[in-house]
Design an enzyme around this catalytic site. Structure first.
Site, PDB file in Angstrom:
ATOM      1  N   CYS A  60       9.995   6.709 -13.484  1.00 50.29           N
ATOM      2  CA  CYS A  60      10.516   5.424 -13.925  1.00 50.29           C
ATOM      3  C   CYS A  60       9.759   5.018 -15.197  1.00 50.29           C
ATOM      4  O   CYS A  60       8.541   5.208 -15.295  1.00 50.29           O
ATOM      5  CB  CYS A  60      10.354   4.367 -12.840  1.00 50.29           C
ATOM      6  SG  CYS A  60      11.366   4.733 -11.388  1.00 50.29           S
ATOM      7  N   CYS A 118       6.410   2.818 -14.955  1.00 50.35           N
ATOM      8  CA  CYS A 118       5.490   3.034 -13.833  1.00 50.35           C
ATOM      9  C   CYS A 118       4.368   4.008 -14.178  1.00 50.35           C
ATOM     10  O   CYS A 118       4.613   5.099 -14.696  1.00 50.35           O
ATOM     11  CB  CYS A 118       6.279   3.539 -12.625  1.00 50.35           C
ATOM     12  SG  CYS A 118       5.234   3.922 -11.221  1.00 50.35           S
ATOM     13  N   GLU A 125      -4.092   6.230  -3.829  1.00 44.49           N
ATOM     14  CA  GLU A 125      -4.637   4.881  -3.751  1.00 44.49           C
ATOM     15  C   GLU A 125      -3.948   4.066  -2.666  1.00 44.49           C
ATOM     16  O   GLU A 125      -2.766   4.244  -2.390  1.00 44.49           O
ATOM     17  CB  GLU A 125      -4.490   4.190  -5.112  1.00 44.49           C
ATOM     18  CG  GLU A 125      -5.235   4.943  -6.188  1.00 44.49           C
ATOM     19  CD  GLU A 125      -5.314   4.224  -7.512  1.00 44.49           C
ATOM     20  OE1 GLU A 125      -4.977   3.026  -7.576  1.00 44.49           O
ATOM     21  OE2 GLU A 125      -5.743   4.866  -8.486  1.00 44.49           O
ATOM     22  N   CYS A 154      -0.749  -1.784   1.258  1.00 48.50           N
ATOM     23  CA  CYS A 154       0.217  -1.058   0.426  1.00 48.50           C
ATOM     24  C   CYS A 154      -0.175   0.418   0.437  1.00 48.50           C
ATOM     25  O   CYS A 154      -1.258   0.802  -0.002  1.00 48.50           O
ATOM     26  CB  CYS A 154       0.177  -1.635  -0.990  1.00 48.50           C
ATOM     27  SG  CYS A 154       1.309  -0.826  -2.111  1.00 48.50           S
ATOM     28  N   CYS A 159       0.959  -3.727  -8.864  1.00 53.18           N
ATOM     29  CA  CYS A 159       2.133  -2.856  -8.756  1.00 53.18           C
ATOM     30  C   CYS A 159       2.197  -1.861  -9.887  1.00 53.18           C
ATOM     31  O   CYS A 159       2.069  -2.228 -11.052  1.00 53.18           O
ATOM     32  CB  CYS A 159       3.410  -3.670  -8.892  1.00 53.18           C
ATOM     33  SG  CYS A 159       3.747  -4.650  -7.492  1.00 53.18           S
ATOM     34  N   CYS A 182       4.600  11.211  -8.340  1.00 55.38           N
ATOM     35  CA  CYS A 182       5.989  10.860  -8.077  1.00 55.38           C
ATOM     36  C   CYS A 182       6.877  11.686  -8.997  1.00 55.38           C
ATOM     37  O   CYS A 182       6.485  11.991 -10.121  1.00 55.38           O
ATOM     38  CB  CYS A 182       6.201   9.363  -8.343  1.00 55.38           C
ATOM     39  SG  CYS A 182       7.809   8.753  -7.784  1.00 55.38           S
TER      40      CYS A 182
HETATM   41  N1  SAH Z   1       9.170   4.600  -5.342  1.00 49.18           N
HETATM   42  C1  SAH Z   1       9.237   3.370  -4.624  1.00 49.18           C
HETATM   43  C2  SAH Z   1       7.887   2.800  -4.216  1.00 49.18           C
HETATM   44  C3  SAH Z   1       6.781   2.818  -5.248  1.00 49.18           C
HETATM   45  S1  SAH Z   1       6.882   1.683  -6.597  1.00 49.18           S
HETATM   46  C4  SAH Z   1      10.058   2.366  -5.379  1.00 49.18           C
HETATM   47  O1  SAH Z   1      10.491   2.685  -6.483  1.00 49.18           O
HETATM   48  O2  SAH Z   1      10.321   1.298  -4.863  1.00 49.18           O
HETATM   49  C5  SAH Z   1       6.543   0.116  -5.880  1.00 49.18           C
HETATM   50  C6  SAH Z   1       7.053  -1.050  -6.717  1.00 49.18           C
HETATM   51  O3  SAH Z   1       6.231  -1.258  -7.882  1.00 49.18           O
HETATM   52  C7  SAH Z   1       8.451  -0.836  -7.225  1.00 49.18           C
HETATM   53  O4  SAH Z   1       9.244  -1.968  -7.124  1.00 49.18           O
HETATM   54  C8  SAH Z   1       8.185  -0.465  -8.650  1.00 49.18           C
HETATM   55  O5  SAH Z   1       9.338  -0.601  -9.404  1.00 49.18           O
HETATM   56  C9  SAH Z   1       7.060  -1.415  -9.009  1.00 49.18           C
HETATM   57  N2  SAH Z   1       6.358  -1.069 -10.240  1.00 49.18           N
HETATM   58  C10 SAH Z   1       6.122   0.158 -10.734  1.00 49.18           C
HETATM   59  N3  SAH Z   1       5.473   0.086 -11.923  1.00 49.18           N
HETATM   60  C11 SAH Z   1       5.273  -1.224 -12.177  1.00 49.18           C
HETATM   61  C12 SAH Z   1       4.613  -1.941 -13.230  1.00 49.18           C
HETATM   62  N4  SAH Z   1       4.048  -1.315 -14.268  1.00 49.18           N
HETATM   63  N5  SAH Z   1       4.592  -3.285 -13.135  1.00 49.18           N
HETATM   64  C13 SAH Z   1       5.138  -3.933 -12.093  1.00 49.18           C
HETATM   65  N6  SAH Z   1       5.756  -3.308 -11.070  1.00 49.18           N
HETATM   66  C14 SAH Z   1       5.826  -1.965 -11.100  1.00 49.18           C
END
Ligand code: SAH
Length: 368
Positions: free
Chosen positions: A121, A124, A97, A110, A344, A117
């Site tokens: 996390c 995420c 995406e 973006c 995000c 991934c």
């Molecule tokens: N792996 C990289 C880039 C991808 S995530 C990183 O960790 O920075 C991009 C951003 O979206 C990161 O700051 C991540 O923590 C945030 N993110 C992921 N899941 C989210 C969610 N459910 N709500 C809000 N932000 C989220």
């Protein structure tokens, strides 16, 4: 006898040097590379016939040996607030995406760096989908190429992507070479000519790669911090078990050293009752002392398998006030494109997870 068709070279992801080498092999002068680079990236052309400063014979020959092929648009959605999300299908059937976020003074794209991934996390959506593979340079730059083309149509030819963030699916520093190759095209004057301040790489904190990034392609840095102590960060961002907060912050300090204008953006997702207290905010202030920093507070975006809740507005405001009183520039990120799941961490694509189950479980315990 019928010969199997020879695969054409996709010129989309080639660096200027690789493109020069390609033309030399074709018996052509290397300067053709600059011309073609501009046709592809500046003008968004995918048809050799449109490249009018190349001779007719060369154009015809190129069409037999080369192509300019971006991912296919599988879905194109526009949210009420103008945010636009594309689901892109890659040649192997995987989907990624890409999201465009228009604002008054800028337009931000973006971009994804991996199919899925490995980091898993806790908050995420992409992490929950598993991991398939790294994106190739053409698949990364192809997102910018495609979005520029599609948006230029709407804007009567005007360039409306002013910023790129590597903040989509994947961990860009775990696909270092391909991401850097694509970012170099973003910065190249013959391609997109974006300044390195307008290209931001967001990482969960792959510490050893930060040094290399600074040396090879020092774009703006965003770090997904999300917690102020290792015990909590280990749970939220399992990569922290490998590269704890102190090491990560040291690497951030080094990243901006010697450049008075630069700051690291720390992303901090607001999870109700988990990391959003005033005490956490104070801890964050202490941690970031001495680092040229700004903070982006990101309201958590819930997704079906997620186990967290978004902090309420009061908690976010209180947290922000503590940071601002300590003179930390703090922005609360607006949730954009909610109605099309473009926010995000919502970027899930359709990932055929190739990670064996045993590895997926191991990954939860110790990340790469
Ligand atoms: N792996 C990289 C880039 C991808 S995530 C990183 O960790 O920075 C991009 C951003 O979206 C990161 O700051 C991540 O923590 C945030 N993110 C992921 N899941 C989210 C969610 N459910 N709500 C809000 N932000 C989220």
């Amino acid at each position: 006898m019928q010969l199997a068709p020879v695969a054409k070279v996709n010129l989309l992801g080639l660096s200027p040097d690789a493109l020069k080498a390609f033309f030399v092999v074709q018996g052509e002068k290397p300067f053709r590379a600059g011309q073609v680079l501009q046709w592809i990236h500046r003008h968004g052309v995918d048809n050799f016939d449109a490249m009018t400063n190349l001779g007719k014979e060369l154009r015809a020959r190129l069409a037999t040996v080369a192509e300019i092929r971006a991912p296919e648009v599988a879905l194109d959605q526009v949210a009420a607030d103008g945010t636009r999300k594309w689901l892109l299908r890659l040649a192997d059937g995987n989907c990624i995406e890409t999201v465009f976020i228009p604002e008054a003074d800028r337009g931000t794209l973006c971009v994804s760096s991996q199919v899925g991934c490995t980091l898993n996390c806790a908050f995420c959506a992409t992490g929950h989908q598993g991991f398939n593979r790294n994106l190739e340079p053409d698949e990364i730059i192809g997102q910018l190429w495609l979005a520029s083309r599609l948006l230029a149509g709407d804007a009567g030819g005007e360039r409306i992507i002013t910023n790129v963030v590597l903040m989509g699916m994947g961990e860009p520093l775990l696909n270092f070479d391909n991401v850097v190759a694509a970012m170099k095209l973003m910065l190249d004057d013959m391609a997109y000519g974006l300044s390195k301040r307008r290209v931001t790489l967001s990482t969960a904190g792959v510490v050893p790669m930060l040094e290399r990034l600074r040396a090879e392609c020092p774009v703006s840095l965003a770090v997904s911090l999300h917690a102020t102590n290792d015990a909590l960060r280990n749970e939220l961002v399992p990569l922290n078990r490998k590269y704890p907060i102190a090491e990560l912050l040291d690497a951030c300090r080094r990243y901006v050293e010697g450049d008075g204008r630069r700051r690291v953006t720390f992303e901090y997702i607001m999870l109700a009752g988990v990391n959003d207290s005033v005490a956490h905010a104070r801890e964050l202030v202490r941690l970031l002392e001495g680092i040229p920093a700004k903070v982006n507070l990101i309201p958590y975006n819930p997704f079906p398998q997620g186990r967290f809740q978004r902090s309420d507005q009061n908690a976010i405001d209180r947290f922000r006030d503590v940071l601002q009183r300590a003179n930390l520039t703090t922005i609360t990120r607006k949730t954009r494109g909610d109605d099309i799941d473009a926010a995000c961490g919502q970027l899930a694509g359709r990932i055929h997870d190739r990670t064996p189950r045993s590895q997926r479980i191991a990954r939860r315990i110790a990340t790469p």
